[in-house]
Scaffold this active site. Sequence first.
Site, PDB file in Angstrom:
ATOM      1  N   ARG A 236       0.845  -1.184   0.000  1.00 43.80           N
ATOM      2  CA  ARG A 236       0.000   0.000   0.000  1.00 43.80           C
ATOM      3  C   ARG A 236       0.884   1.239   0.000  1.00 43.80           C
ATOM      4  NH1 ARG A 236      -3.004  -3.085  -1.483  1.00 43.80           N
ATOM      5  NH2 ARG A 236      -4.989  -3.820  -0.643  1.00 43.80           N
ATOM      6  N   GLU A 265      -3.247   7.579  -6.300  1.00 42.33           N
ATOM      7  CA  GLU A 265      -3.189   6.911  -7.610  1.00 42.33           C
ATOM      8  C   GLU A 265      -4.404   7.288  -8.444  1.00 42.33           C
ATOM      9  OE1 GLU A 265      -0.870   2.939  -5.860  1.00 42.33           O
ATOM     10  OE2 GLU A 265      -2.939   2.782  -6.534  1.00 42.33           O
ATOM     11  N   HIS A 284       0.945   0.210 -10.382  1.00 43.50           N
ATOM     12  CA  HIS A 284       0.041  -0.676  -9.632  1.00 43.50           C
ATOM     13  C   HIS A 284      -0.389  -1.877 -10.482  1.00 43.50           C
ATOM     14  CE1 HIS A 284      -2.802  -0.576  -5.957  1.00 43.50           C
ATOM     15  NE2 HIS A 284      -2.658  -1.830  -6.367  1.00 43.50           N
TER      16      HIS A 284
END
Length: 317
Positions: A236, A265, A284
């Site tokens: 995270r 993000e 990601h």
Amino acid sequence: MMKIVVLDGFTLNPGDLSWNELKSLGECEIYDRSPPQDVVKHAADAEIVLTNKTVLNREQIFSLPKLKYIGVLATGYNIVDVAAARERTIPVTNVPTYGTKSVAQHTFSLLLELTQHAGHHAQTVRDGRWTKSPDFCYWDYPLVELDALTMGIVGFGRIGKAVAEIAMAFGMNVLATSSTPRQPPARVRFVELEALFRQSDVVSLHCPLTARTKNLVNQATLAWLKPTAFLLNTSRGPLIDEQALAGALNSGQIAGAAVDVLSVEPPPADNPLLSAKNSIVTPHIAWATRAARARLMQIAVANIRAFLNGKPENVVN
């Protein structure tokens, strides 16, 4: 048949998977994306809502009178106000196990890029540099062998254990720390966080984001690392104080960092890790192999089926 709405289906299924199994469970409406101002409108008639990264806050949850179930299309569920859902007796489920192997694999793809810089050197060859080289080989960065180095794993759940297995296959020693330590596997040693940071050549984050772990990597903990150490994060983004890490990279305090997650993000253009020295950032994608996304889809559908049968599974609230 219940009305099912997927708020942000594109990242799970950009077209290479099928929604048919989900559609067999009810009337489905699938949105690629749902901006915050459209969430209530998109989910207005839904009894079942699925979301990957679209936030469902308290106000939105209480604005959806038909809502009976929220399914998070991921392991982390901090995008949903689970307390508000509980007040309305709405179960919130997640998908906890789908990406273990893929995330562990990506962790090492990041580490190998830090140690071998294969992508960088391949690009120099494509740019014509090797054909003009006076020598049969060249390298622009120190090349680091992993054998006999120490990997420190922060968070020893499923993914942490999978990373440990790969590390040991490379001949690395493994240290670990966990909020719920159990008997470690052979060749893994549990230590306190400071000892892990001080003794490790590579520190890899695999713990959940909680109030306790937010900014776990900060100016103070970065000072514990060796100047030759690498930091990895596929967990995270907010586990890291990004300004502090960028400072450590730019000053040469640590050798490098590679992350697949950031605190916001998509990131703003001024995120300090996007321009820091010896920093690798991927968008990601650790979770996003086709195999992992197919498992995620299967488990998400199974979660709904269990709910419809009166025996909900993977409930987080």
